[in-house]
Scaffold this motif. Structure first.
Motif, mmCIF file in Angstrom:
data_model
loop_
_atom_site.group_PDB
_atom_site.id
_atom_site.type_symbol
_atom_site.label_atom_id
_atom_site.label_comp_id
_atom_site.label_asym_id
_atom_site.label_seq_id
_atom_site.Cartn_x
_atom_site.Cartn_y
_atom_site.Cartn_z
ATOM 1 N N GLY A 45 0.891 -1.227 -0.008
ATOM 2 C CA GLY A 45 -0.113 0.062 -0.122
ATOM 3 C C GLY A 45 0.929 1.194 -0.197
ATOM 4 O O GLY A 45 2.055 1.102 0.524
ATOM 5 N N MET A 46 0.392 2.110 -0.553
ATOM 6 C CA MET A 46 1.303 3.531 -0.683
ATOM 7 C C MET A 46 0.725 4.396 0.085
ATOM 8 O O MET A 46 0.453 5.410 -0.506
ATOM 9 C CB MET A 46 1.775 3.899 -2.078
ATOM 10 N N SER A 47 0.689 4.411 1.469
ATOM 11 C CA SER A 47 -0.175 5.400 2.184
ATOM 12 C C SER A 47 0.527 6.308 2.346
ATOM 13 O O SER A 47 1.672 6.422 2.302
ATOM 14 C CB SER A 47 -0.648 4.525 3.587
ATOM 15 N N ALA A 48 0.033 7.551 2.756
ATOM 16 C CA ALA A 48 0.579 9.021 2.942
ATOM 17 C C ALA A 48 1.766 9.002 3.989
ATOM 18 O O ALA A 48 2.876 9.705 3.640
ATOM 19 C CB ALA A 48 -0.497 10.158 3.319
ATOM 20 N N ASP A 49 1.615 8.533 4.944
ATOM 21 C CA ASP A 49 2.360 8.538 5.989
ATOM 22 C C ASP A 49 3.707 7.679 6.014
ATOM 23 O O ASP A 49 4.842 7.665 6.533
ATOM 24 C CB ASP A 49 1.996 8.389 7.480
ATOM 25 N N ASP A 50 3.651 6.705 4.874
ATOM 26 C CA ASP A 50 4.401 5.725 4.843
ATOM 27 C C ASP A 50 4.981 5.531 3.373
ATOM 28 O O ASP A 50 4.730 4.413 2.857
ATOM 29 C CB ASP A 50 4.245 4.427 5.383
ATOM 30 N N HIS A 51 5.557 6.591 2.603
ATOM 31 C CA HIS A 51 6.108 6.110 1.437
ATOM 32 C C HIS A 51 7.129 5.331 1.020
ATOM 33 O O HIS A 51 7.397 4.971 -0.117
ATOM 34 C CB HIS A 51 6.067 7.298 0.356
ATOM 35 N N THR A 52 7.439 4.957 2.329
ATOM 36 C CA THR A 52 8.740 3.828 1.834
ATOM 37 C C THR A 52 8.019 2.545 2.092
ATOM 38 O O THR A 52 9.056 1.542 2.576
ATOM 39 C CB THR A 52 9.958 3.982 2.798
ATOM 40 N N GLY A 53 6.773 2.368 1.844
ATOM 41 C CA GLY A 53 6.261 1.110 2.235
ATOM 42 C C GLY A 53 6.784 -0.203 1.601
ATOM 43 O O GLY A 53 6.928 -1.262 2.244
ATOM 44 N N ILE A 54 7.201 0.045 0.318
ATOM 45 C CA ILE A 54 7.682 -1.242 -0.491
ATOM 46 C C ILE A 54 8.994 -1.674 0.081
ATOM 47 O O ILE A 54 9.290 -2.647 0.597
ATOM 48 C CB ILE A 54 8.062 -0.796 -1.880
ATOM 49 N N THR A 55 9.929 -0.470 0.687
ATOM 50 C CA THR A 55 11.100 -0.840 1.204
ATOM 51 C C THR A 55 11.034 -1.682 2.670
ATOM 52 O O THR A 55 11.882 -2.573 2.956
ATOM 53 C CB THR A 55 11.945 0.542 1.510
ATOM 54 N N HIS A 56 10.056 -1.088 3.449
ATOM 55 C CA HIS A 56 9.918 -1.804 4.771
ATOM 56 C C HIS A 56 9.399 -3.162 4.525
ATOM 57 O O HIS A 56 9.755 -4.064 5.166
ATOM 58 C CB HIS A 56 8.667 -0.774 5.299
ATOM 59 N N LEU A 57 8.335 -3.460 3.599
ATOM 60 C CA LEU A 57 7.766 -4.741 3.264
ATOM 61 C C LEU A 57 8.904 -5.599 2.670
ATOM 62 O O LEU A 57 9.224 -6.777 3.508
ATOM 63 C CB LEU A 57 6.885 -4.837 2.019
ATOM 64 N N ILE A 58 10.061 -5.070 2.053
ATOM 65 C CA ILE A 58 11.027 -6.128 1.791
ATOM 66 C C ILE A 58 11.840 -6.266 2.662
ATOM 67 O O ILE A 58 12.346 -7.510 2.803
ATOM 68 C CB ILE A 58 12.075 -5.189 0.540
ATOM 69 N N GLN A 59 12.264 -5.215 3.655
ATOM 70 C CA GLN A 59 13.287 -5.570 4.801
ATOM 71 C C GLN A 59 12.661 -6.461 5.744
ATOM 72 O O GLN A 59 13.301 -7.231 6.488
ATOM 73 C CB GLN A 59 13.642 -4.084 5.470
ATOM 74 N N THR A 60 11.190 -6.670 5.759
ATOM 75 C CA THR A 60 10.675 -7.338 6.702
ATOM 76 C C THR A 60 10.610 -8.911 6.243
ATOM 77 O O THR A 60 10.327 -9.715 7.134
ATOM 78 C CB THR A 60 9.373 -6.855 7.368
ATOM 79 N N SER A 61 10.453 -8.943 4.980
ATOM 80 C CA SER A 61 10.179 -10.408 4.632
ATOM 81 C C SER A 61 11.393 -10.908 3.978
ATOM 82 O O SER A 61 11.247 -12.040 3.545
ATOM 83 C CB SER A 61 8.809 -10.390 3.874
ATOM 84 N N PHE A 62 12.531 -10.053 3.705
ATOM 85 C CA PHE A 62 13.832 -10.681 3.285
ATOM 86 C C PHE A 62 14.739 -10.621 4.092
ATOM 87 O O PHE A 62 14.846 -9.493 4.971
ATOM 88 C CB PHE A 62 14.073 -10.425 1.736
ATOM 89 N N THR A 63 15.830 -11.281 3.701
ATOM 90 C CA THR A 63 17.162 -10.846 4.344
ATOM 91 C C THR A 63 18.124 -10.333 3.249
ATOM 92 O O THR A 63 17.787 -10.881 2.370
ATOM 93 C CB THR A 63 17.952 -12.017 4.960
ATOM 94 N N PRO A 64 19.114 -9.813 3.557
ATOM 95 C CA PRO A 64 20.006 -9.459 2.401
ATOM 96 C C PRO A 64 20.247 -10.814 1.575
ATOM 97 O O PRO A 64 20.262 -10.595 0.268
ATOM 98 C CB PRO A 64 21.238 -9.044 2.889
ATOM 99 N N LEU A 65 20.640 -11.686 2.062
ATOM 100 C CA LEU A 65 20.845 -13.145 1.363
ATOM 101 C C LEU A 65 19.733 -13.399 0.531
ATOM 102 O O LEU A 65 19.684 -13.861 -0.571
ATOM 103 C CB LEU A 65 21.482 -14.167 2.344
#
Ligand code: GDP
Ligand code: MG
Length: 672
Positions: free
Chosen positions: A592-612
């Motif tokens: 979702g690209m809600s107003a207060d959190d336009h880094t939504g995608i980054t956050h989702l990626i960081q929580t569901s993946f590790t760098p590896l």
């Protein structure tokens, strides 16, 4: 208005398309790349009292039936009722260019020779006497400059003159007496055959000696076909006895002898060849040891610049969408409509659109590299490096390098390959080359995990694609596609400073394709995904219980060994089959690209993946089945699903194995 049908023929990379664009005002792609135009393009314009129908033919060196381009060009000259053929030649490589001219003379085409790029010839110290050339050839020779339109007026006036008085250009063509006599014998029979009245007789005779299957087939169906064939066989044997060489070679040397005579008369050359700037640059750029490093460096600079320059623009667009989204959300109030527009469409399509600056820059770079002549060198470098080890045909590297842009034209570019096996192999490999549509995927992972080393990570992904393609090629070459590739001499075009307008147009053209995809496929999928994400067949509010969540959950275990067994990743991979950008829009919709959190995608990626596991995911999206457009391109190029499905099987298997190795070796090395 009188109608004129005029064809532009010539070797690749001599400026045919430039002439075509100048005259028709169209924007067919001009590229410093042999084999750019694979299909004939048609355009119209008027000049004086004439209405022109101009056809840009694919470039070729010969008029045999070895490649698709040759067949397209030859069909046009032989079968279609064209009025005039303008043979564009590169003045700096006149000898080689005239080989095709001679073959068109054999066809008796109504010819004009348009001598282009005389500036390069003069730099080499070659001075061409146009009038003498014309006298020796028996048809008009006109100097033109496809960039400045110099000589165009004269060219068109000559076209009109020549169209009014068609002439058989084979008149002044002369081969040595022995060959000539034998050709006449066959020609006589052909001319007397009622079924062959409409074919050029000298050409048909030559093609019979060259064992051209299409022509043989035609002759065999003529009333006296078998007699003609007997005669042709007799001559073939005779030539073999006399010259101790096949008739094809005998005819080729006869053509060269004619050309040598012509050039010796009409072109003044310096005693010692002058080394041009292009030659000097190539001493470094194609140097056996330096070349691979230069190639990697160029790619690295391309990624680094793309990201550094693109990032601020991307942020601006991101913030604009985010502002739009919150404004709309405030106007619409909470509810289904607001959610579908803000989360579904702006989250999905907007999420992908933010990558427009990066994609444009990437295309700009690729266009520049292509137009200036470097990409041809890159293919040459890879060829030198890999031909012996992998056994891959040199021409395969051209489509592979084009695959960095988009897989569809890359698949079409395999048409320049003569050998079917080599061509199929090339098609199997093109999907491994990372196309621009995959760039947004890497970009979101780079932003989430490797913001410091974006260029380096990207370089590693692109190189991974190349290495995997070569390994797969080596395996396929030893199993499915056995047999030696035909050797091939790659021609390097002269370096040119590309025009700013041309490069921008070229890059914009491709970016438009991306925007169009955003408005069609990606939009459709964003809405579809939103629906699937918001329908809960068994009630509840846990996203995992939505239809999308359930589909993802069902297939997620397949990807667990690769490090990304989450339902979100599974859904993203599945939707990426439609178009690679949809992977990103899926994450966008999920976040979702809600107003207060336009880094939504980054956050989702960081929580569901590790760098590896993120890197493993990038590798998987690089290597697995390309989008439906590429699958469709292979299907239509090969007339069936067999190779398209084979390619899907090969890519998915490869992607799975490679990602598995990356993730598990990474774990062992302690990167988990
Ligand atoms: P085609 O393959 O025969 O269609 O050739 P293109 O029209 O695509 O041109 C090949 C390259 O030659 C492009 O980089 C053109 O910009 C360049 N070119 C075409 N005509 C001229 C010319 O008259 N002079 C110079 N210097 N370059 C030219
Ligand atoms: Mg062209």
């Amino acid at each position: 208005m009188k109608k004129l049908i005029v064809g532009l023929a010539g070797n690749p990379n001599v400026g045919k398309t430039s002439v075509f664009n100048q005259l028709t005002g169209m924007h067919q792609h001009v590229g410093n790349w042999p084999g750019k135009t694979v299909e004939k393009a048609e355009g119209h314009f008027t000049h004086g009292e004439y209405e022109y129908d101009l056809v840009d033919l694919p470039g070729n060196y010969a008029l045999s039936a070895h490649t698709m381009e040759e067949i397209v060009s030859r069909d046009f000259i032989v079968d279609d009722d064209s009025d005039v053929i303008i043979n564009v030649v590169d003045a700096a490589n006149l000898d080689r260019n005239l080989y095709l001219t001679v073959q068109m003379m054999e066809l008796g085409a109504n010819l004009i020779l348009a001598v282009n790029m005389n500036d390069f010839a003069l730099k080499k110290g070659h001075v061409i006497n146009m009038d003498l050339m014309s006298e020796l050839l028996g048809f008009p020779v006109i100097e033109i400059n496809a960039k400045t339109k110099e000589g165009f007026e004269e060219l068109l006036c000559t076209v009109e003159k020549v169209a009014a008085n068609p002439k058989d250009s084979s008149e002044k063509l002369s081969y040595s007496n022995d060959i000539k006599g034998h050709l006449f014998e066959i020609q006589d029979f052909i001319e007397q055959d009622e079924g062959l009245l409409n074919v050029p007789s000298i050409w048909t005779a030559i093609k019979l000696l060259e064992k051209d299957t299409i022509v043989i087939d035609k002759v065999q169906h003529a009333p006296n076909g078998s007699r003609i064939m007997v005669e042709a066989d007799k001559v073939s044997k005779h030539l073999y006895d006399v010259y101790n060489d096949g008739p094809e070679e005998v005819i080729a040397s006869a053509r060269y002898a004619f050309i040598d005579g012509l050039v010796a008369e009409a072109v003044a050359k310096p005693e010692v060849e002058i080394e041009t700037l292009s030659d000097r640059i190539d001493k470094v750029v194609t140097n056996r040891i330096l070349a691979p490093f230069i190639f990697v460096l160029v790619m690295f600079i391309m990624f680094q610049v793309t990201f550094v320059v693109g990032a601020p623009f991307q942020t601006v667009i991101e913030e604009a969408f985010s502002a739009l989204s919150s404004w709309l959300a405030a106007q619409l109030g909470p509810g289904v409509i607001s959610s579908i527009i803000c989360d579904g469409i702006i989250g999905g399509v907007g999420g992908v659109l933010t990558f427009t600056p990066i994609i444009f820059l990437m295309f700009l770079f690729l266009s520049f590299l292509e137009d200036c002549g470097y990409l041809a060198r890159a293919a040459f470098t890879l060829d030198k490096l890999m031909h012996k080890i992998v056994g891959l045909h040199g021409k395969a590297f051209i489509p592979m390098i084009l695959g960095f842009g988009c897989g569809v034209p890359a698949i079409m570019a395999t048409r320049t390959m003569e050998n079917e096996g080599d061509r199929m192999l090339a098609m199997m490999l093109v999907p491994f080359m990372s196309c621009t549509a995959r760039l947004p995927i890497y970009a979101i992972f780079v932003a989430a995990f490797f913001p410091e080393n974006g260029g380096l990570v990207l370089l590693s992904i692109y190189l991974l694609g190349i290495v995997v393609a070569l390994v797969v090629a080596a395996i396929l070459k030893r199993t499915m596609f056995k047999g030696l590739s035909t050797p091939f001499v790659m021609e390097l075009p002269t370096y040119k400073v590309p025009s700013v307008k041309g490069t921008l147009l070229h890059a914009w053209d491709k970016t438009k394709g991306f925007l169009k995809k955003a408005g069609t496929i990606i939009l459709t999928f964003a809405i579809l995904l939103w629906l699937l994400e918001n329908i809960y067949p068994f009630g509840g509010t846990d996203p995992q219980m939505s239809i999308l969540g359930m589909i993802g959950t069902a297939i997620a275990p397949i990807f667990a060994p690769l490090g990304f067994g989450t339902w979100q990743a599974a859904v993203a991979i599945l939707s990426g089959l439609a178009a690679k950008e949809v992977v990103v829009s899926t994450f966008g919709t999920l976040a979702g690209m809600s107003a207060d959190d336009h880094t939504g995608i980054t956050h989702l990626i960081q929580t569901s993946f590790t760098p590896l596991s993120g890197f493993s995911f990038m590798a998987f999206t690089l290597l697995y089945t390309p989008c439906v457009a590429v699958i469709g391109a292979i299907k239509s190029e090969t007339n069936g699903y067999k190779w398209a499905l084979t390619m899907c099987a090969i890519t998915v298997t490869t992607a799975y194995i490679v990602s598995f190795l990356i993730y598990n070796i990474g774990l062992l090395l302690g990167f988990g």
